[in-house]
Design an enzyme around this catalytic site. Structure first.
Site, PDB file in Angstrom:
ATOM      1  N   ASN A  23       0.818  -1.214   0.000  1.00 50.79           N
ATOM      2  CA  ASN A  23       0.000   0.000   0.000  1.00 50.79           C
ATOM      3  C   ASN A  23       0.854   1.267   0.000  1.00 50.79           C
ATOM      4  OD1 ASN A  23      -2.275  -1.567  -0.041  1.00 50.79           O
ATOM      5  ND2 ASN A  23      -2.665  -1.425   2.157  1.00 50.79           N
ATOM      6  N   ARG A  97      -6.349  -0.668  -9.217  1.00 47.31           N
ATOM      7  CA  ARG A  97      -6.935   0.403  -8.401  1.00 47.31           C
ATOM      8  C   ARG A  97      -5.894   1.469  -8.062  1.00 47.31           C
ATOM      9  NH1 ARG A  97     -11.437   1.886  -6.285  1.00 47.31           N
ATOM     10  NH2 ARG A  97     -11.424   3.259  -4.481  1.00 47.31           N
ATOM     11  N   ASP A 121      -9.635  -5.277  -5.916  1.00 46.06           N
ATOM     12  CA  ASP A 121     -10.446  -6.281  -5.239  1.00 46.06           C
ATOM     13  C   ASP A 121     -11.932  -5.985  -5.368  1.00 46.06           C
ATOM     14  OD1 ASP A 121      -8.334  -7.800  -4.280  1.00 46.06           O
ATOM     15  OD2 ASP A 121      -8.069  -6.524  -2.525  1.00 46.06           O
ATOM     16  N   ASP A 321      -7.517  -4.538   6.392  1.00 46.23           N
ATOM     17  CA  ASP A 321      -6.857  -5.548   5.569  1.00 46.23           C
ATOM     18  C   ASP A 321      -6.468  -6.798   6.354  1.00 46.23           C
ATOM     19  OD1 ASP A 321      -7.104  -4.109   3.287  1.00 46.23           O
ATOM     20  OD2 ASP A 321      -5.035  -3.432   3.180  1.00 46.23           O
ATOM     21  N   MET A 343     -15.877  -1.411   6.953  1.00 44.06           N
ATOM     22  CA  MET A 343     -15.577  -0.614   5.769  1.00 44.06           C
ATOM     23  C   MET A 343     -16.131  -1.210   4.471  1.00 44.06           C
ATOM     24  SD  MET A 343     -11.918   1.019   4.642  1.00 44.06           S
ATOM     25  CE  MET A 343     -11.823   1.909   6.189  1.00 44.06           C
TER      26      MET A 343
END
Length: 436
Positions: A23, A97, A121, A321, A343
């Protein structure tokens, strides 16, 4: 599509070095677009999503030099902004993404940024509103071509600094707005900013390039715009999601594993959440040592004796995550756990595969699941399954490594998107896993 075949029920042992943070990499490669000078980034993970972003930067005209494993130099002195309007870009950008992260720096430096609807995802709705509302606040004009799902922002002249209160503490949204604001005219104040370690790393990197960002690590960032940025060198942190995955794997397979150089100071509540599950982990310097849990692990209830609830929250809360990892680890705990995924509304939909393996899980709704641990009195059964997303994929892999018999996991490209050479590294610890 690739497949893993895994013989479960084998205890592992050894040391593992976590990869660079996925990330963070998807953010810190993009500041190269803010300067014509050289930007060197090290500890870049060799995974599908990051490699796609590197290719995308190359197609934009960024000069890329590979200095060694995970070590790249980028120079954006001849960027081809016209590439953003090609069909090739629409196809390429739509498969990742992380491609959204190029928009802020391109808008700041070249006055325009475009992106097709990003992929990634399939874990529920993933808004882009925070990104584009931030750009609009800075003075950009927004456009959306509904037929092609193509987004764009454009600005005549420099962006203008302003105050903004974000509607959500989006990590990527905050990062994108920060990258746009560093070259804006005047001062930008961002309240309800994300403050994850990835975002802190990005801000530190930008400051080393000549930006003026204060409040780093808090939810209130102040950015004094500068006219230009220079080059820098930056090292990516170890991946805290992978570190959490190794902790969960060690507990589920009753393995003795040392995770090296984890950057403890950037792990936040992650170690304590695993301790709440009853997992023993010790700090040894900057390493995490997990002993073999031969007698299992017992869940700690809340102070009043009620069921332990583990939920995600913006940093410094628990990262979403890792909820998939916690869920699978709870299937062999001594005790019950309520998992609350706030989320994303589709991230728990892989539990049917765990139920097929014999796990005791009650899916309450798209966001909550109650896990009743077996305490290793009943081993999960091997099965054939498919990986729906990165984190569910690694969770199913952990389940397969602990199960009785030989499991097959299909669509392993999803796992490869986020985990570098995972099968090789598992074999080095003694796992029986084959890539077909």
């Amino acid at each position: 599509m690739g497949t893993f075949k895994i013989e479960g029920g084998i205890s592992l042992k050894g040391e593992v070095q976590p990869q660079g943070a996925k990330n963070e990499a998807l953010q810190v490669l993009c500041p190269a677009l803010l300067t014509s000078e050289k930007v060197r980034v090290t500890n870049i993970p060799d995974i599908i999503d990051v490699n796609k972003l590197i290719v995308l930067l190359g197609n934009l005209g960024v000069k890329i030099q590979k200095n060694g494993p995970g070590d790249y130099t980028f120079q954006a002195d001849e960027v081809n902004v016209d590439y953003l309007k090609t069909e090739a870009f629409k196809k390429e950008g739509g498969s990742l993404r992380g491609s959204i992260m190029i928009v802020g720096p391109l808008l700041a430096r070249f006055g325009c940024g475009y992106i097709p609807k990003p992929g990634g995802d399939k874990i529920g709705r993933r808004r882009l509103d925070t990104h584009f509302e931030g750009f609009i606040n800075l003075g950009a004009k927004f456009r959306y071509e509904r037929e092609d799902h193509f987004y764009g922002v454009e600005s005549k002249g420099r962006l203008k600094g302003t105050y903004m209160l974000l509607d959500e503490a989006s990590v990527t949204g905050t990062a994108n707005i920060v990258m746009a604001a560093v070259l804006a005219e005047g001062t930008t104040t961002i309240y309800n900013a994300a403050c994850e370690p990835y975002l802190q790393q990005l801000c530190k990197m930008l400051n080393s390039m000549g930006a003026k960002i204060s409040g780093v690590g808090s939810n209130l960032l102040t950015i004094e715009g500068v006219e230009k940025l220079g080059g820098c060198e930056h090292r990516i942190l170890p991946d805290m999601i992978e570190i959490g995955s190794w902790i969960g794997l060690a507990a589920m397979t009753r393995s003795e594993i040392t995770i090296k150089n984890v950057s403890w100071d950037n792990l936040g509540v992650i170690p304590n959440v695993f301790r709440k599950l009853g997992i023993t982990l010790e700090r040894k310097g900057d390493d995490i040592y997990i002993p073999a849990h031969t007698k299992g692990y017992t869940v700690k209830t809340d102070i009043d004796g009620s069921i332990l609830t583990i939920a995600d929250a913006p940093w410094p809360g628990f990262t979403p995550d890792l909820l998939s990892i916690v869920l699978v680890v709870a299937t062999q705990a001594n005790g019950d756990v309520l998992i609350h995924q706030k989320m994303f509304e589709s991230r728990l939909f892989f539990v049917d595969k765990l139920i097929d393996m014999g796990a005791k899980i009650m899916l309450c709704d798209p966001h909550r699941a109650v896990v009743m641990g077996h305490d290793f009195k009943s081993q999960l059964k091997a099965t054939t399954m498919s990986s729906p997303d990165i984190r569910a994929g690694i969770s199913l892999l952990i389940a397969a490594l602990s199960a009785k018999g030989t499991s097959t996991i299909q669509n392993i490209e999803q796992i490869d998107r986020g985990y570098e050479r995972i099968d090789e590294r598992l074999r080095a610890l003694g796992a029986n896993i084959v890539r077909v």
